[in-house]
Each structure stands twice: as C-alpha cells, then as structure tokens.
Design a protein around this motif. Structure first.
Motif, short mmCIF file in Angstrom:
data_model
loop_
_atom_site.label_atom_id
_atom_site.label_comp_id
_atom_site.label_asym_id
_atom_site.label_seq_id
_atom_site.Cartn_x
_atom_site.Cartn_y
_atom_site.Cartn_z
N SER A 55 -6.50 26.89 8.72
CA SER A 55 -7.42 26.95 7.58
C SER A 55 -7.19 25.79 6.63
O SER A 55 -6.13 25.16 6.64
N SER A 56 -8.20 25.52 5.82
CA SER A 56 -8.09 24.47 4.81
C SER A 56 -6.97 24.82 3.84
O SER A 56 -6.71 25.99 3.56
N LYS B 21 3.19 15.62 1.35
CA LYS B 21 2.13 16.62 1.24
C LYS B 21 0.84 16.06 1.80
O LYS B 21 0.57 14.86 1.67
N MET B 22 0.04 16.93 2.42
CA MET B 22 -1.30 16.53 2.88
C MET B 22 -2.26 17.69 2.66
O MET B 22 -1.86 18.85 2.59
N MET B 23 -3.52 17.35 2.52
CA MET B 23 -4.57 18.34 2.29
C MET B 23 -5.46 18.40 3.51
O MET B 23 -5.97 17.37 3.95
N LEU B 24 -5.65 19.60 4.04
CA LEU B 24 -6.56 19.82 5.16
C LEU B 24 -7.85 20.36 4.61
O LEU B 24 -7.86 21.42 3.96
N VAL B 25 -8.94 19.64 4.80
CA VAL B 25 -10.26 20.04 4.30
C VAL B 25 -11.19 20.13 5.49
O VAL B 25 -11.34 19.19 6.26
N LYS B 26 -11.82 21.27 5.64
CA LYS B 26 -12.77 21.46 6.75
C LYS B 26 -14.18 21.51 6.23
O LYS B 26 -14.47 21.89 5.16
#
Length: 70
Positions: free
Chosen positions: A47-48, A65-70
C-alpha cells in the motif's frame, strides 16, 4: 534504489514499513565489486505510504526514507 560500493563487499538491502517491520529483503549478502548499481523494488502488492530502506556493507550502514505513492 541507486547505491555505490567503494570497495568489494557483501551488500544487504532491506525494506521496512513505517512501524519498523521488515517488508522484504532485496539483496542479502551478495558481493559487489566497486561501482554504482541500481535495484528495483516491485512494490505493486504494497500500500501507499512511508517505507525505509536500509543498506549494509562490512564498513557502512545507512537508512533512508522513501514514499510509495500509487
């Protein structure tokens, strides 16, 4: 995920979720020669949100840190 290896060394890269649980291991102790490398994380089933990746070698450890955006 791009990373550099200054000296021949085994490398481990692990992905953690925001609460610190291990999500997956991308590389587990594979030996790399000096150079710049790139590895892809197939995050299609996640999930995002915020994730962290940790890179470890014999002489180095770093978490980003990284951000997962769908």
């Amino acid at each position: 995920i791009r990373f550099e290896v200054p000296n021949s060394s085994p490398v481990s890269i692990r992905i953690y979720n925001a609460v610190g649980q291990l999500v997956t291991t991308l590389i587990d102790g594979k030996s790399f020669s000096p150079g710049t490398y790139s590895i892809t994380w197939d995050a299609s089933r996640y999930s995002s949100g915020v994730y962290f990746y940790e890179m470890k070698t014999n002489a180095f450890q770093q978490t980003k840190k990284m951000m997962l955006v769908k």
